[in-house]
Structures are given as C-alpha cells and as structure tokens.
Design a protein around this motif. Structure first.
Motif, PDB file in Angstrom:
ATOM      1  N   LYS A 179       0.180  -5.034   1.132  1.00 43.09           N
ATOM      2  CA  LYS A 179      -0.491  -3.764   1.443  1.00 43.09           C
ATOM      3  C   LYS A 179       0.407  -2.568   1.132  1.00 43.09           C
ATOM      4  CE  LYS A 179      -1.297  -4.450   5.821  1.00 43.09           C
ATOM      5  NZ  LYS A 179      -1.818  -4.384   7.198  1.00 43.09           N
ATOM      6  N   LYS A 180       1.692  -2.759   1.267  1.00 43.03           N
ATOM      7  CA  LYS A 180       2.624  -1.651   1.088  1.00 43.03           C
ATOM      8  C   LYS A 180       2.752  -1.229  -0.368  1.00 43.03           C
ATOM      9  CE  LYS A 180       4.928  -2.170   5.416  1.00 43.03           C
ATOM     10  NZ  LYS A 180       3.856  -2.901   5.996  1.00 43.03           N
ATOM     11  N   VAL A 181       2.363  -2.105  -1.284  1.00 41.79           N
ATOM     12  CA  VAL A 181       2.378  -1.753  -2.704  1.00 41.79           C
ATOM     13  C   VAL A 181       0.967  -1.614  -3.269  1.00 41.79           C
ATOM     14  CG1 VAL A 181       4.679  -2.667  -3.189  1.00 41.79           C
ATOM     15  CG2 VAL A 181       2.699  -4.178  -3.376  1.00 41.79           C
ATOM     16  N   GLY A 182      -0.038  -1.668  -2.392  1.00 39.09           N
ATOM     17  CA  GLY A 182      -1.409  -1.423  -2.818  1.00 39.09           C
ATOM     18  C   GLY A 182      -2.164  -2.630  -3.326  1.00 39.09           C
ATOM     19  N   VAL A 183      -1.639  -3.827  -3.164  1.00 39.30           N
ATOM     20  CA  VAL A 183      -2.348  -5.032  -3.594  1.00 39.30           C
ATOM     21  C   VAL A 183      -3.363  -5.407  -2.521  1.00 39.30           C
ATOM     22  CG1 VAL A 183      -2.106  -7.482  -4.147  1.00 39.30           C
ATOM     23  CG2 VAL A 183      -0.383  -5.855  -4.930  1.00 39.30           C
ATOM     24  N   GLY A 184      -4.614  -5.522  -2.920  1.00 35.87           N
ATOM     25  CA  GLY A 184      -5.671  -5.885  -1.993  1.00 35.87           C
ATOM     26  C   GLY A 184      -6.239  -4.710  -1.215  1.00 35.87           C
ATOM     27  N   THR A 185      -5.756  -3.524  -1.483  1.00 34.66           N
ATOM     28  CA  THR A 185      -6.264  -2.319  -0.825  1.00 34.66           C
ATOM     29  C   THR A 185      -6.498  -1.255  -1.884  1.00 34.66           C
ATOM     30  OG1 THR A 185      -4.044  -1.442  -0.423  1.00 34.66           O
ATOM     31  CG2 THR A 185      -4.992  -2.777   1.317  1.00 34.66           C
ATOM     32  N   ALA A 186      -7.246  -0.230  -1.525  1.00 32.07           N
ATOM     33  CA  ALA A 186      -7.512   0.848  -2.471  1.00 32.07           C
ATOM     34  C   ALA A 186      -6.248   1.652  -2.765  1.00 32.07           C
ATOM     35  CB  ALA A 186      -8.606   1.767  -1.928  1.00 32.07           C
ATOM     36  N   MET A 187      -5.436   1.859  -1.737  1.00 32.28           N
ATOM     37  CA  MET A 187      -4.182   2.616  -1.881  1.00 32.28           C
ATOM     38  C   MET A 187      -3.071   1.884  -1.147  1.00 32.28           C
ATOM     39  SD  MET A 187      -5.387   6.541  -1.162  1.00 32.28           S
ATOM     40  CE  MET A 187      -3.684   6.986  -0.910  1.00 32.28           C
ATOM     41  N   ALA A 188      -1.846   2.156  -1.541  1.00 30.64           N
ATOM     42  CA  ALA A 188      -0.698   1.579  -0.843  1.00 30.64           C
ATOM     43  C   ALA A 188      -0.662   2.113   0.588  1.00 30.64           C
ATOM     44  CB  ALA A 188       0.597   1.923  -1.567  1.00 30.64           C
ATOM     45  N   GLU A 189      -0.310   1.242   1.510  1.00 31.12           N
ATOM     46  CA  GLU A 189      -0.233   1.615   2.920  1.00 31.12           C
ATOM     47  C   GLU A 189       0.914   2.596   3.147  1.00 31.12           C
ATOM     48  OE1 GLU A 189      -0.184  -0.860   7.017  1.00 31.12           O
ATOM     49  OE2 GLU A 189       1.436  -1.341   5.630  1.00 31.12           O
ATOM     50  N   VAL A 190       0.642   3.628   3.904  1.00 29.77           N
ATOM     51  CA  VAL A 190       1.696   4.568   4.291  1.00 29.77           C
ATOM     52  C   VAL A 190       2.300   4.035   5.588  1.00 29.77           C
ATOM     53  CG1 VAL A 190       2.225   6.926   4.981  1.00 29.77           C
ATOM     54  CG2 VAL A 190       0.522   6.492   3.201  1.00 29.77           C
ATOM     55  N   VAL A 191       3.582   3.794   5.551  1.00 31.63           N
ATOM     56  CA  VAL A 191       4.278   3.196   6.683  1.00 31.63           C
ATOM     57  C   VAL A 191       4.549   4.263   7.739  1.00 31.63           C
ATOM     58  CG1 VAL A 191       6.381   1.975   7.367  1.00 31.63           C
ATOM     59  CG2 VAL A 191       5.358   1.531   5.133  1.00 31.63           C
ATOM     60  N   PRO A 192       4.246   3.964   9.014  1.00 33.21           N
ATOM     61  CA  PRO A 192       4.604   4.912  10.074  1.00 33.21           C
ATOM     62  C   PRO A 192       6.114   5.155  10.097  1.00 33.21           C
ATOM     63  CG  PRO A 192       3.201   3.167  10.917  1.00 33.21           C
ATOM     64  CD  PRO A 192       3.568   2.788   9.519  1.00 33.21           C
ATOM     65  N   ASN A 193       6.491   6.341  10.504  1.00 34.02           N
ATOM     66  CA  ASN A 193       7.902   6.717  10.483  1.00 34.02           C
ATOM     67  C   ASN A 193       8.329   7.212  11.870  1.00 34.02           C
ATOM     68  OD1 ASN A 193      10.463   7.498   9.757  1.00 34.02           O
ATOM     69  ND2 ASN A 193       9.816   8.976   8.215  1.00 34.02           N
ATOM     70  N   PRO A 194       8.418   6.329  12.863  1.00 35.55           N
ATOM     71  CA  PRO A 194       8.715   6.767  14.223  1.00 35.55           C
ATOM     72  C   PRO A 194      10.156   7.229  14.420  1.00 35.55           C
ATOM     73  CG  PRO A 194       8.692   4.392  14.151  1.00 35.55           C
ATOM     74  CD  PRO A 194       8.255   4.882  12.796  1.00 35.55           C
ATOM     75  N   LEU A 195      11.056   6.886  13.503  1.00 30.03           N
ATOM     76  CA  LEU A 195      12.462   7.269  13.657  1.00 30.03           C
ATOM     77  C   LEU A 195      12.804   8.567  12.938  1.00 30.03           C
ATOM     78  CD1 LEU A 195      14.118   3.754  13.272  1.00 30.03           C
ATOM     79  CD2 LEU A 195      13.420   4.933  15.368  1.00 30.03           C
TER      80      LEU A 195
ATOM     81  N   LEU B 265      12.995   9.181   9.648  1.00 29.58           N
ATOM     82  CA  LEU B 265      13.781   9.013   8.426  1.00 29.58           C
ATOM     83  C   LEU B 265      13.069   9.733   7.286  1.00 29.58           C
ATOM     84  CD1 LEU B 265      14.359   5.185   8.836  1.00 29.58           C
ATOM     85  CD2 LEU B 265      15.968   6.989   9.433  1.00 29.58           C
ATOM     86  N   SER B 266      13.749   9.870   6.143  1.00 28.06           N
ATOM     87  CA  SER B 266      13.060  10.461   4.998  1.00 28.06           C
ATOM     88  C   SER B 266      11.907   9.530   4.610  1.00 28.06           C
ATOM     89  CB  SER B 266      14.012  10.664   3.823  1.00 28.06           C
ATOM     90  OG  SER B 266      14.251   9.451   3.153  1.00 28.06           O
ATOM     91  N   GLU B 267      10.803  10.120   4.202  1.00 32.72           N
ATOM     92  CA  GLU B 267       9.604   9.319   3.905  1.00 32.72           C
ATOM     93  C   GLU B 267       9.855   8.289   2.804  1.00 32.72           C
ATOM     94  OE1 GLU B 267       6.769   9.091   5.560  1.00 32.72           O
ATOM     95  OE2 GLU B 267       7.549  10.563   6.989  1.00 32.72           O
ATOM     96  N   ALA B 268      10.585   8.692   1.764  1.00 32.00           N
ATOM     97  CA  ALA B 268      10.852   7.771   0.657  1.00 32.00           C
ATOM     98  C   ALA B 268      11.694   6.581   1.118  1.00 32.00           C
ATOM     99  CB  ALA B 268      11.548   8.506  -0.484  1.00 32.00           C
ATOM    100  N   PHE B 269      12.741   6.863   1.891  1.00 31.49           N
ATOM    101  CA  PHE B 269      13.596   5.783   2.397  1.00 31.49           C
ATOM    102  C   PHE B 269      12.812   4.874   3.334  1.00 31.49           C
ATOM    103  CE2 PHE B 269      16.399   4.000   5.636  1.00 31.49           C
ATOM    104  CZ  PHE B 269      17.239   3.244   4.829  1.00 31.49           C
ATOM    105  N   ASN B 270      12.045   5.458   4.239  1.00 28.57           N
ATOM    106  CA  ASN B 270      11.267   4.687   5.199  1.00 28.57           C
ATOM    107  C   ASN B 270      10.290   3.748   4.487  1.00 28.57           C
ATOM    108  OD1 ASN B 270      10.457   4.243   8.052  1.00 28.57           O
ATOM    109  ND2 ASN B 270       8.495   5.020   7.278  1.00 28.57           N
ATOM    110  N   GLN B 271       9.581   4.261   3.492  1.00 27.52           N
ATOM    111  CA  GLN B 271       8.614   3.451   2.737  1.00 27.52           C
ATOM    112  C   GLN B 271       9.335   2.350   1.955  1.00 27.52           C
ATOM    113  OE1 GLN B 271       5.256   4.130   2.995  1.00 27.52           O
ATOM    114  NE2 GLN B 271       4.688   2.408   1.712  1.00 27.52           N
TER     115      GLN B 271
END
Length: 143
Positions: free
Chosen positions: A40-56, A58-64
């Motif tokens: 899901k995180k790379v968009g396989v099986g979904t319309a778009m890649a999953e955006v990972v929650p960032n509770p800490l 961190l920078s969005e790119a690093f977190n993803q």
C-alpha cells in the motif's frame, strides 16, 4: 506414555522441527506485513500510495521512506534470513510507534495489529533467523 508426555514439555531450540517452524514463521509474518502494509505504501493494489501518519513530527519524506523500508524491504531481509536481527529494528520502530503513540488512546481492537506485529518481530529479533537462513550460512562460512 510418560516419555511422550515429557517430550511434549521439553523445549530444545536446536531441533530440526524448531528450525523449520522458525523458517515458516519468519516467511509467513514477513509476507503478511509486505502484503497488508508494505505494498500500500508504494501504491500497489490501491489508487494512490498510502500516506503514512507522522506522529513524531519527522520530515515527511524521511517518515514515508522509513515506513516504506520497514514494511517492504526489511521483511524481505527477514524472509531471506539476512541480517535478521538488524532488520527487525526498523519494523519494531514503526509498529511500536503505531502502538504506543499513534493508537495509544484507541480501543484494543484497533491497536492490536501493531501489538501483534511487534510481538512477532520481537520474537524473531531475540531468536534470530535459525538454521535455514543466510545468516546461518554466512556465519558458518566465516567460522
């Protein structure tokens, strides 16, 4: 009959059966993590890649990238039994953050998934990959 009873109580981690069970467990839990969360995180099986929650925070790119690596790449290392104990650390970082930070106030039926993954990968981290792994092959080659 008594011998059978006591053989069921005995734990010997070096047995053939335990090594096969550890191999199966490593492959099954890692494949499930890849299928249920990694793809899901790379968009396989979904319309778009999953955006990972960032509770800490961190920078969005690093977190993803970290979450994608932990859910897609590290399980492949565990399946191969390559650097197994190290490969569990990023997975545990993501799953334990999910349990203790992201889902801390949620009901147990919501936060049980990261808890179960955490317990499974803690077991693999403590036991190692077992005999049927690249780790075992490499360590035998250099000893």
């Amino acid at each position: 009959m008594v011998d059978l009873f006591f053989s069921l109580l005995r734990s010997n981690l070096g047995t053939q059966l335990n090594n096969v069970a550890l191999l199966f467990f490593r492959i099954a839990i890692s494949a499930e993590l890849i299928y249920a969360h990694g793809l899901k995180k790379v968009g396989v099986g979904t319309a778009m890649a999953e955006v990972v929650p960032n509770p800490l925070g961190l920078s969005e790119a690093f977190n993803q990238a970290f979450a994608t690596t932990a859910n897609l790449v590290m399980p492949l290392f565990i399946i191969l039994g390559l650097m197994t104990r190290l490969a569990t650390l990023p997975i545990l970082a993501v799953t334990l953050t999910g349990y203790f930070v992201l889902h801390f106030n949620d009901p147990i039926l919501v936060k049980d998934v990261p808890l179960v993954y955490s317990l499974c990968f803690l077991l693999i981290g403590f036991t190692g990959a077992g005999k049927y792994s690249m780790d075992h092959y490499i360590s035998r080659k250099f000893n």
